[in-house]
Design a protein around this motif. Structure first.
Motif, PDB file in Angstrom:
ATOM      1  N   GLY A   1       3.027  16.507  -5.674  1.00  0.00           N
ATOM      2  CA  GLY A   1       2.801  15.183  -6.214  1.00  0.00           C
ATOM      3  C   GLY A   1       2.993  15.215  -7.624  1.00  0.00           C
ATOM      4  N   THR A   2       3.300  13.945  -8.191  1.00  0.00           N
ATOM      5  CA  THR A   2       3.340  13.684  -9.773  1.00  0.00           C
ATOM      6  C   THR A   2       2.580  12.506 -10.209  1.00  0.00           C
ATOM      7  N   ILE A   3       2.372  12.814 -11.492  1.00  0.00           N
ATOM      8  CA  ILE A   3       1.647  11.571 -12.248  1.00  0.00           C
ATOM      9  C   ILE A   3       2.518  11.026 -13.361  1.00  0.00           C
TER      10      ILE A   3
ATOM     11  N   ILE B   1       3.082   9.787 -16.478  1.00  0.00           N
ATOM     12  CA  ILE B   1       2.209   9.941 -17.753  1.00  0.00           C
ATOM     13  C   ILE B   1       2.572   8.611 -18.493  1.00  0.00           C
ATOM     14  N   GLU B   2       3.744   8.107 -18.685  1.00  0.00           N
ATOM     15  CA  GLU B   2       4.045   6.812 -19.405  1.00  0.00           C
ATOM     16  C   GLU B   2       3.069   5.634 -18.596  1.00  0.00           C
ATOM     17  N   LYS B   3       3.165   5.446 -17.317  1.00  0.00           N
ATOM     18  CA  LYS B   3       2.447   4.251 -16.953  1.00  0.00           C
ATOM     19  C   LYS B   3       1.105   4.568 -17.104  1.00  0.00           C
ATOM     20  N   ALA B   4       0.483   5.790 -16.875  1.00  0.00           N
ATOM     21  CA  ALA B   4      -1.178   5.923 -17.097  1.00  0.00           C
ATOM     22  C   ALA B   4      -1.357   5.545 -18.695  1.00  0.00           C
ATOM     23  N   LEU B   5      -0.642   5.837 -19.557  1.00  0.00           N
ATOM     24  CA  LEU B   5      -1.111   5.673 -20.768  1.00  0.00           C
ATOM     25  C   LEU B   5      -0.729   4.176 -21.246  1.00  0.00           C
ATOM     26  N   SER B   6       0.307   3.556 -20.664  1.00  0.00           N
ATOM     27  CA  SER B   6       0.688   2.046 -20.983  1.00  0.00           C
ATOM     28  C   SER B   6      -0.496   1.192 -20.263  1.00  0.00           C
ATOM     29  N   GLU B   7      -0.506   1.356 -19.052  1.00  0.00           N
ATOM     30  CA  GLU B   7      -1.410   0.435 -18.210  1.00  0.00           C
ATOM     31  C   GLU B   7      -2.763   0.761 -17.857  1.00  0.00           C
TER      32      GLU B   7
ATOM     33  N   LYS C   1      -4.050   5.317 -13.062  1.00  0.00           N
ATOM     34  CA  LYS C   1      -3.692   6.649 -12.455  1.00  0.00           C
ATOM     35  C   LYS C   1      -2.350   6.478 -11.826  1.00  0.00           C
ATOM     36  N   ALA C   2      -1.116   6.297 -12.342  1.00  0.00           N
ATOM     37  CA  ALA C   2      -0.127   6.365 -11.567  1.00  0.00           C
ATOM     38  C   ALA C   2       0.562   7.341 -10.703  1.00  0.00           C
ATOM     39  N   PHE C   3      -0.141   7.779  -9.517  1.00  0.00           N
ATOM     40  CA  PHE C   3      -0.059   9.019  -8.809  1.00  0.00           C
ATOM     41  C   PHE C   3       1.119   8.873  -7.564  1.00  0.00           C
ATOM     42  N   GLU C   4       2.278   9.744  -7.688  1.00  0.00           N
ATOM     43  CA  GLU C   4       3.293   9.729  -6.567  1.00  0.00           C
ATOM     44  C   GLU C   4       3.035  10.900  -5.757  1.00  0.00           C
ATOM     45  N   PRO C   5       2.350  10.654  -4.472  1.00  0.00           N
ATOM     46  CA  PRO C   5       1.888  11.655  -3.704  1.00  0.00           C
ATOM     47  C   PRO C   5       3.163  12.651  -3.073  1.00  0.00           C
ATOM     48  N   GLY C   6       2.800  14.013  -3.011  1.00  0.00           N
ATOM     49  CA  GLY C   6       3.742  14.732  -2.474  1.00  0.00           C
ATOM     50  C   GLY C   6       3.441  15.124  -1.078  1.00  0.00           C
ATOM     51  N   LEU C   7       4.058  16.240  -0.653  1.00  0.00           N
ATOM     52  CA  LEU C   7       4.237  16.742   0.901  1.00  0.00           C
ATOM     53  C   LEU C   7       2.661  17.028   1.255  1.00  0.00           C
TER      54      LEU C   7
ATOM     55  N   TRP D   1      -8.153  20.669  -0.401  1.00  0.00           N
ATOM     56  CA  TRP D   1      -7.935  19.687  -1.368  1.00  0.00           C
ATOM     57  C   TRP D   1      -6.907  19.995  -2.199  1.00  0.00           C
ATOM     58  N   ASN D   2      -6.187  19.006  -2.978  1.00  0.00           N
ATOM     59  CA  ASN D   2      -4.938  19.319  -3.722  1.00  0.00           C
ATOM     60  C   ASN D   2      -5.246  18.928  -5.089  1.00  0.00           C
ATOM     61  N   THR D   3      -5.262  19.357  -5.921  1.00  0.00           N
ATOM     62  CA  THR D   3      -5.405  19.032  -7.225  1.00  0.00           C
ATOM     63  C   THR D   3      -4.088  19.001  -8.211  1.00  0.00           C
ATOM     64  N   VAL D   4      -3.898  17.872  -8.699  1.00  0.00           N
ATOM     65  CA  VAL D   4      -2.501  17.676  -9.882  1.00  0.00           C
ATOM     66  C   VAL D   4      -3.121  17.272 -11.034  1.00  0.00           C
ATOM     67  N   GLU D   5      -2.707  18.205 -12.332  1.00  0.00           N
ATOM     68  CA  GLU D   5      -3.198  17.833 -13.639  1.00  0.00           C
ATOM     69  C   GLU D   5      -1.980  17.962 -14.544  1.00  0.00           C
ATOM     70  N   ARG D   6      -1.815  16.622 -15.122  1.00  0.00           N
ATOM     71  CA  ARG D   6      -0.742  16.669 -16.147  1.00  0.00           C
ATOM     72  C   ARG D   6      -1.330  16.099 -17.276  1.00  0.00           C
TER      73      ARG D   6
END
Length: 363
Positions: free
Chosen positions: A116-118, A120-126, A129-135, A168-173
């Motif tokens: 999954g991905t985060i 960053i632009e949306k997280a900073l501007s709005e 936590k704008a997270f796009e889930p992965g598989l 658990w799955n942890t995504v850090e960006r």
């Protein structure tokens, strides 16, 4: 509040109970479904032996699960740990029924696609936590299948095994961290001719099933005819196996309920550890997985106590891939495990063991 989801038109899947042969693979998959903490299964064998068909059939066989509506993680509405993103309790959310997810992981998948991905632009501007889930999110509470896992990048295999083990799955960006449940049965398959996984990675799969092309002509004909009948009229073929499918599904549900009450004699546990010690198995995963698998088998067959035969039937699946120390060495067919087991448990070698020994040129 609960509701029943509309069943969309979906592809018909070959029924699990109609699959002929490959008993070792089917047993390993069923035991992992009963107790996902066994740690998944690695299936190695010849091309065209029904690996993918069997795994999809198993996912289709499993009973539907309750999930929180519109939740990307297939969250369990009855899980007290589950809290919505806005902190509200799950009781106010709509519950729907859903088939157990079966996710195929393509060989070319990137880490972002898997984890999954985060944004960053949306997280900073709005400030959200704008997270796009992965598989891994999609596979939560289901089955994650990696065909040709031995050709997958080692780093990605590490990520999958870590998530499967921890749940658990942890995504850090860029200082932003997202954590979500990723509890799934990890199933990998591959052809040994194309290379093996490194021993360090292979050891982290709970079980290892070997499958070979069926040699007996009558069985080969039966398999061909079964497949032809399914392809010609899938609906009729499924109806003919509906009773067996429902019986198997009920057996799995009862096994899950019975599993916590299954007991294993202390002496049996000591002997399992003695087998692992004499085979020079690194770490304690072999001991743990063999204990879990034997209990799952007893539960599957409706018993409250593990027998020596239960241990005999699972110990090769749990240990054969843990004997390899050299990456260039091939995986033992199981003869060493069977021989050590028979000696420590005071059993005479079975006719099957003798056949394996003879085929390996061992007397």
């Amino acid at each position: 509040m609960s509701s029943t989801a509309q069943t969309p038109t979906r592809r018909l899947v070959f029924p699990f109970t109609a699959i002929v042969g490959q008993e070792e693979m089917k047993l390993a998959l069923l035991l992992n479904v009963i107790d996902p903490k066994i740690g998944g299964v690695m299936i190695m064998g010849d091309r065209g032996t029904g690996k993918s068909t069997t795994i999809r059939a198993l996912a289709d066989l499993l009973p539907e699960i309750d999930v929180v509506a519109d939740d990307p993680f297939n969250s369990d509405p009855h899980d007290p740990d589950w809290i919505d993103n806005d902190g509200s309790a799950q009781a106010v959310r709509l519950t729907v029924k859903k088939k157990v997810p079966m996710v195929d992981l393509p060989l070319g998948a990137t880490e972002d696609r898997v984890c999954g991905t985060i944004d960053i632009e949306k997280a900073l501007s709005e400030g959200v936590k704008a997270f796009e889930p992965g598989l891994l999110a999609k596979a939560n509470r289901g089955i994650l299948y990696v065909d040709e896992v031995n050709l997958l990048d080692d780093h990605l295999v590490d990520v999958l095994l870590d998530s499967a083990a921890s749940g658990w799955n942890t995504v850090e960006r860029e200082g932003i961290s997202i954590r979500h449940p990723a509890r799934f049965v990890l199933v990998g398959s591959g052809n040994p001719e194309e290379g093996e996984l490194r021993p360090q990675l292979l050891d982290r799969f709970g079980m290892h099933a070997e499958i070979r092309t069926v040699k007996e002509p009558a069985l080969r004909v039966e398999i061909v005819e079964q497949r032809a009948a399914f392809d010609q009229n899938p609906q009729e073929f499924l109806e003919n196996h509906q009773t067996a499918q429902e019986a198997m599904q009920k057996q799995l549900v009862m096994a899950r309920e019975k599993l916590p009450s299954v007991e294993m004699d202390y002496e049996q546990r000591v002997k399992i550890s003695q087998v692992c010690s004499e085979l020079d198995v690194d770490g304690l995963r072999g001991d743990i997985v063999t204990n879990r698998a034997a209990k799952a088998l007893a539960a599957f067959e409706g018993r409250n106590e593990v027998t020596v035969d239960d241990i005999r039937r699972v110990i090769t699946l749990c240990l054969r891939h843990r004997l390899r120390k050299d990456p260039l060495e091939s995986i033992d067919s199981g003869y060493k495990v069977e021989k050590t087991f028979s000696r420590i448990f005071g059993l005479e070698p079975s006719s099957e063991e003798s056949t394996v020994a003879a085929s390996n040129g061992i007397r």
